[in-house]
Design a protein around this motif. Structure first.
Motif, PDB file in Angstrom:
ATOM      1  N   THR A 187      41.073 -14.612 -15.952  1.00  0.00           N
ATOM      2  CA  THR A 187      42.485 -14.241 -16.087  1.00  0.00           C
ATOM      3  C   THR A 187      42.613 -12.781 -16.503  1.00  0.00           C
ATOM      4  OG1 THR A 187      42.456 -14.793 -18.418  1.00  0.00           O
ATOM      5  CG2 THR A 187      43.054 -16.566 -16.884  1.00  0.00           C
ATOM      6  N   LYS A 188      43.880 -12.352 -16.580  1.00  0.00           N
ATOM      7  CA  LYS A 188      44.118 -10.994 -17.064  1.00  0.00           C
ATOM      8  C   LYS A 188      43.646 -10.858 -18.507  1.00  0.00           C
ATOM      9  CE  LYS A 188      48.158  -8.869 -17.673  1.00  0.00           C
ATOM     10  NZ  LYS A 188      49.511  -8.419 -17.340  1.00  0.00           N
ATOM     11  N   GLY A 189      43.779 -11.938 -19.269  1.00  0.00           N
ATOM     12  CA  GLY A 189      43.266 -11.927 -20.642  1.00  0.00           C
ATOM     13  C   GLY A 189      41.767 -11.657 -20.670  1.00  0.00           C
ATOM     14  N   ASP A 190      41.045 -12.253 -19.714  1.00  0.00           N
ATOM     15  CA  ASP A 190      39.592 -12.032 -19.641  1.00  0.00           C
ATOM     16  C   ASP A 190      39.288 -10.571 -19.305  1.00  0.00           C
ATOM     17  OD1 ASP A 190      38.981 -14.705 -20.131  1.00  0.00           O
ATOM     18  OD2 ASP A 190      39.171 -15.245 -18.009  1.00  0.00           O
ATOM     19  N   LEU A 191      40.086  -9.999 -18.392  1.00  0.00           N
ATOM     20  CA  LEU A 191      39.874  -8.602 -17.987  1.00  0.00           C
ATOM     21  C   LEU A 191      40.071  -7.684 -19.202  1.00  0.00           C
ATOM     22  CD1 LEU A 191      39.473  -6.673 -15.423  1.00  0.00           C
ATOM     23  CD2 LEU A 191      41.944  -6.327 -15.567  1.00  0.00           C
ATOM     24  N   ILE A 192      41.171  -7.949 -19.937  1.00  0.00           N
ATOM     25  CA  ILE A 192      41.458  -7.119 -21.113  1.00  0.00           C
ATOM     26  C   ILE A 192      40.345  -7.272 -22.150  1.00  0.00           C
ATOM     27  CG2 ILE A 192      43.073  -6.764 -23.031  1.00  0.00           C
ATOM     28  CD1 ILE A 192      45.314  -7.669 -21.076  1.00  0.00           C
ATOM     29  N   ALA A 193      39.901  -8.511 -22.348  1.00  0.00           N
ATOM     30  CA  ALA A 193      38.841  -8.765 -23.340  1.00  0.00           C
ATOM     31  C   ALA A 193      37.569  -8.026 -22.936  1.00  0.00           C
ATOM     32  CB  ALA A 193      38.579 -10.263 -23.449  1.00  0.00           C
ATOM     33  N   TYR A 194      37.241  -8.046 -21.622  1.00  0.00           N
ATOM     34  CA  TYR A 194      36.046  -7.337 -21.165  1.00  0.00           C
ATOM     35  C   TYR A 194      36.178  -5.844 -21.467  1.00  0.00           C
ATOM     36  CZ  TYR A 194      33.066  -4.548 -18.206  1.00  0.00           C
ATOM     37  OH  TYR A 194      32.193  -3.578 -17.774  1.00  0.00           O
ATOM     38  N   TYR A 195      37.303  -5.254 -21.027  1.00  0.00           N
ATOM     39  CA  TYR A 195      37.457  -3.805 -21.199  1.00  0.00           C
ATOM     40  C   TYR A 195      37.450  -3.411 -22.681  1.00  0.00           C
ATOM     41  CZ  TYR A 195      37.882  -2.280 -16.355  1.00  0.00           C
ATOM     42  OH  TYR A 195      37.597  -1.941 -15.053  1.00  0.00           O
ATOM     43  N   ARG A 196      38.076  -4.230 -23.545  1.00  0.00           N
ATOM     44  CA  ARG A 196      38.053  -3.893 -24.976  1.00  0.00           C
ATOM     45  C   ARG A 196      36.641  -4.031 -25.521  1.00  0.00           C
ATOM     46  NH1 ARG A 196      42.779  -6.115 -28.607  1.00  0.00           N
ATOM     47  NH2 ARG A 196      41.685  -4.657 -29.967  1.00  0.00           N
ATOM     48  N   GLY A 197      35.922  -5.037 -25.044  1.00  0.00           N
ATOM     49  CA  GLY A 197      34.563  -5.272 -25.535  1.00  0.00           C
ATOM     50  C   GLY A 197      33.610  -4.144 -25.194  1.00  0.00           C
ATOM     51  N   VAL A 198      33.753  -3.565 -23.987  1.00  0.00           N
ATOM     52  CA  VAL A 198      32.813  -2.507 -23.581  1.00  0.00           C
ATOM     53  C   VAL A 198      33.358  -1.106 -23.883  1.00  0.00           C
ATOM     54  CG1 VAL A 198      31.795  -3.955 -21.774  1.00  0.00           C
ATOM     55  CG2 VAL A 198      33.634  -2.350 -21.172  1.00  0.00           C
ATOM     56  N   ALA A 199      34.514  -1.051 -24.545  1.00  0.00           N
ATOM     57  CA  ALA A 199      35.159   0.253 -24.794  1.00  0.00           C
ATOM     58  C   ALA A 199      34.207   1.298 -25.390  1.00  0.00           C
ATOM     59  CB  ALA A 199      36.397   0.067 -25.670  1.00  0.00           C
ATOM     60  N   PRO A 200      33.359   0.938 -26.372  1.00  0.00           N
ATOM     61  CA  PRO A 200      32.492   1.976 -26.962  1.00  0.00           C
ATOM     62  C   PRO A 200      31.589   2.649 -25.932  1.00  0.00           C
ATOM     63  CG  PRO A 200      32.399  -0.073 -28.230  1.00  0.00           C
ATOM     64  CD  PRO A 200      33.187  -0.374 -27.004  1.00  0.00           C
ATOM     65  N   TRP A 201      31.191   1.913 -24.883  1.00  0.00           N
ATOM     66  CA  TRP A 201      30.305   2.490 -23.864  1.00  0.00           C
ATOM     67  C   TRP A 201      31.096   3.088 -22.696  1.00  0.00           C
ATOM     68  CZ3 TRP A 201      29.424  -2.411 -26.017  1.00  0.00           C
ATOM     69  CH2 TRP A 201      28.336  -2.470 -26.909  1.00  0.00           C
TER      70      TRP A 201
END
Lengths: 318, 288
Positions: A31-45
């Motif tokens: 879902t879009k929630g999953d997409l947002i969670a992915y992008y927030r999770g990898v934000a440091p890199w």
């Protein structure tokens, strides 16, 4: 239509996310929630790759099977606090275009909430906008090209550039291909980078015309070969950022690889690139990053001068 | 001469001048047909419905205006007829203005006006009066089903009807970033004036400028039609030598830009002026 709103605080910013349950990847149910969670999770890199690079969004409001559009200009509803830059257009006209920059996690969250699955960036940053950070080659396999051929060609590119003293880095495009980059020292213009790319391309085609094609017309291209696209170097041209998701089943991610991983692909007997690269996706990439970090960061990113390389090439290839 | 596009009359006040309208500008562009490379079959277009995927005959096609994404207002031939201006076949002169007061960007497409036998006298009269007063007539004209504003101008022995753009079709220059009328250094202005003087000619001679692309393409087509092979384009050198040339060019241009950088750094150091792009304080680029 009622929109489900979810307020969230990212850093010091308040955001209102919408329709988090909307399915963007129907086969996988992401879902879009999953997409947002992915992008927030990898934000440091991911953020170091986006920082200060003019950004173009590729948005899929109805998921990957629906229509998509590129958003080069500022998206509607962009909060005031998002960084932006005004640049003259690449055609040299006087008109200016304002691009958004993604310099923090809050902006990244806002962007992901727009169902921007794919993030395209310039290869230069605002402060030195006329000087690309790297030269970029897109290795695009034909329909009948195997992973073995694609990986072997990538190694050939690495070895050719190593022979003139240049270090290269590689990542999956997230689709079927590989991106090979040559990090540059400061002070090289897009024109110089372009010319360098053209030199490398013609030398490669000269050495291995059977597997490497420079033919721009898809119809005329040998479908078992690799299209070596050196024409994506230029002011205003964009590249799919490292760690950007692609709009394909499985939600694959453009992932930096170690060259020995590419060597392993070159030893494979069978398989097509897309299937092999599908293993790098929004589920596996965060774990890989936790374990190995960003393979393009730190010392791996060696900024290089072109003059000595050209001097060597003039001797070796003349 | 070609066929008249239309015949009608110029009206102003109580005067009517019967005229015919002729094209005054022909486009010189070569046109090509699209062919199937394999068998040279002509490529046919089909109108396919995006909903059922089937070809649609002309009589089932209507015109729709997308007023909102995916929302259409359908207009029929009847509807168009209702708002079409009456084909009056006339050039109705509304006013006269000094030619110099019209921004040339408003002029779109010129046509010749030719008087019929009984109109010749009035035609000459209008032409001479316009020439003498350095004025042009602004007129309303309907060609086919569309209404235009146009200027009627004397050019040589002809009256030319020049279709004009509507005001709202001209893009405002305020959308661009242009330098204002600032005070410029006299020395630089002098240089600029001198440059203009040395490059000035008596009058514009359009014959001097040749459409090279068109001529070369036509020469190629003619040669091929007669079965002659053409001399190879100069550009197509062997890839190997191309690489060598490019390497030389790049090496040289890098050398030059290096010198330029070194030069400007030295200048900044001795002059104590802040440089536009100080290399020392340039922010470190992080890995991309």
């Amino acid at each position: 239509m009622a929109t489900a709103r979810t307020p969230v605080t990212v850093g010091k910013r308040e955001l209102s996310l919408s329709n988090l349950d909307k399915v963007l990847f129907p086969r996988d149910g992401y879902t879009k929630g999953d997409l947002i969670a992915y992008y927030r999770g990898v934000a440091p890199w991911l953020l170091p790759h986006l920082r200060d690079c003019p950004l173009t969004l590729q948005r899929y409001p109805d998921g990957i099977n629906g229509p998509s559009f590129f958003e080069k200009h500022l998206p509607k509803g962009l909060p005031d606090w998002v960084a932006r830059t005004s640049l003259s257009s690449p055609e040299g006209t006087r008109a200016k275009t304002t691009y958004m920059l993604c310099n923090d996690e809050a902006t990244l969250t806002f962007v992901a909430n727009l169902a921007s699955i794919v993030l395209h960036v310039w290869t230069s940053r605002v402060e030195t906008i006329e000087e690309p950070d790297y030269v970029f080659f897109d290795l695009d396999p034909g329909e009948r090209c195997t992973i073995k051929t694609l990986a072997s060609v990538a190694l050939e590119v690495r070895d050719l550039l190593a022979s003139i003293g240049l270090t290269t880095l590689v990542k999956t495009s997230g689709g079927m291909g590989l991106h090979v980059v040559v990090p540059l020292a400061e002070g090289y213009t897009y024109d110089a980078a372009k010319m360098f790319a053209e030199i490398v391309a013609h030398r490669l085609a000269h050495e291995d015309g059977a597997r490497i094609s420079l033919e721009r017309s898809l119809a005329k291209r040998d479908q078992s070969a690799v299209y070596f696209d050196f024409l994506q170097v230029g002011r205003g041209k964009t590249i799919v950022s490292a760690f950007s998701v692609r709009a394909r089943d499985g939600a694959p991610v453009s992932t930096p690889l170690a060259w020995d991983e590419v060597e392993a692909f070159a030893r494979k007997r069978a398989g097509v690139p897309a299937d092999v690269f599908a293993a790098f996706n929004i589920k596996t990439t965060p774990k890989r990053l936790e374990r190995d970090g960003d393979l393009w960061a730190g010392k791996a990113w060696k900024k290089q001068r072109l003059e000595p390389a050209i001097a060597k090439a003039q001797k070796a290839w003349a | 001469m070609a066929h008249a596009i239309w015949s009608g009359a110029i009206n102003f006040g109580l005067v009517t001048i019967p005229v015919k309208l002729f094209t005054a500008v022909r486009t010189d562009e070569l046109s090509f047909n699209m062919l199937h490379a394999k068998d040279e079959g002509r490529i046919k277009y089909e109108r396919i419905c995006s909903v059922d995927g089937k070809p649609v005959p002309w009589d089932e096609i209507v015109k729709g205006y997308e007023y909102e994404k995916g929302q259409y207002v359908i207009l029929t031939d009847e509807d168009f007829k209702k708002v079409n201006p009456e084909a009056t076949q006339s050039v109705d002169i509304l006013e006269f203005v000094d030619l110099d007061t019209i921004n040339p960007m408003f002029f779109d497409k010129p046509y010749y006006l030719e008087p019929s036998k009984q109109g010749k006298h009035a035609y000459a009269l209008l032409r001479e009066a316009l020439t003498e007063s350095n004025k042009v007539a602004i007129a309303r004209v309907v060609i086919r089903t569309k209404e235009y504003i146009a200027a009627v101008k004397p050019i040589g022995e002809a009256l030319v009807l020049e279709l004009m753009h509507w005001a709202e079709e001209i893009v405002e220059e305020s959308t661009l970033e242009l330098p204002g009328k600032e005070k410029l250094p006299e020395a630089e202005m002098k240089m600029a004036r001198m440059l203009i003087d040395t490059m000035s000619v008596q009058s514009f001679e359009p014959e001097k400028f040749k459409n090279k692309y068109h001529d070369e393409l036509m020469a190629m087509i003619e040669a091929r039609a007669q079965g002659k092979e053409l001399p190879k384009a100069k550009k197509a050198a062997a890839p190997r030598s191309k690489v060598v040339n490019l390497m030389d060019v790049l090496a040289q241009s890098l050398e030059e830009s290096k010198k330029r950088r070194a030069g400007s750094n030295g200048h900044a150091a001795s002059n104590d002026k802040p440089e536009k792009k100080p290399t020392t304080t340039r922010r470190k680029k992080s890995a991309a």
